[in-house]
Enzyme design. Sequence first.
Site, mmCIF file in Angstrom:
data_model
loop_
_atom_site.group_PDB
_atom_site.id
_atom_site.type_symbol
_atom_site.label_atom_id
_atom_site.label_comp_id
_atom_site.label_asym_id
_atom_site.label_seq_id
_atom_site.Cartn_x
_atom_site.Cartn_y
_atom_site.Cartn_z
ATOM 1 C CG HIS A 189 -1.774 1.096 1.346
ATOM 2 N ND1 HIS A 189 -1.647 2.305 1.456
ATOM 3 C CD2 HIS A 189 -3.587 0.965 1.056
ATOM 4 C CE1 HIS A 189 -2.814 2.790 1.645
ATOM 5 N NE2 HIS A 189 -3.603 2.424 0.852
ATOM 6 C CD GLU A 214 -5.696 1.788 -3.619
ATOM 7 O OE1 GLU A 214 -7.191 1.853 -3.069
ATOM 8 O OE2 GLU A 214 -4.703 1.359 -2.307
#
Length: 247
Positions: free
Chosen positions: A93, A160
């Site tokens: 992430h 993302e």
Amino acid sequence: MQRLLIANWKMNCDYKEAGELADFYRTHLKSSQNIHLVVCPPAIWLEDLAKIFKNSHIELGVQNISNLEYGAITGEISASMVKEFAKYVICGHSERRKFFHESDELINQKIKIALKHNLMPILCVGEEVKGDNNSFLFQVSKGLAGISKKDIKKVIIAYEPVWAISSNQGSKAASPDYAAEIIDSIRDRLAVIYGREISEKIKILYGGSVNSKNIKSFTDCQTIDGFLVGGASLKAEGFKNIYNSLI
Ligand code: PGA
């Protein structure tokens, strides 16, 4: 089309809040063949949430694991510990890349250890600045280095873009067309590595400021296999709207 919806609670929810939010999900998010829902809570609440979601359609994931099996690594949690409760693990992430300086090599090791323990890795990639198209392709190639054709079928990719993540000041979701264009280019890269047939089967999600207001704009876009939702997954009613938009 069945979409994968991942709720990333990040470092939010104390014990009571986590229980209440999980109860809400369990009660109000009705099972549908169009959605596969995975909740990634703080790891400390995994066991309790596993009880709440038992015999339901909701599965659990974690936000991170160690790149190593076990040992003297203070503060870390291993794949073998979380696999009792979780089936998925978010790897790479952007917040871990930024705050914990996770490199593509380290993320690659995490993906490998996840696969070894039958966890499904969700590899997050995304550029920091809009238009910097090469960085996420580089993250894909590096993150997946050495992953076999057999194992890649268990890997999920989440595009993302860092500039779109809601916690970043002034952020705004990417447009569905923009997200679709990038997802296509990621799929092309996967086709180069694994062949077109395999690449078509890999799920590629979009994440970044998805919320109850903009979700409808994304739902027509067949290129996007699902969504990774952070901030908006913490707001019970709003998340229910997101969920219901995908049914
Ligand atoms: P956001 O977060 O939905 O709050 O933008 C997404 C993520 O960082 O996974």
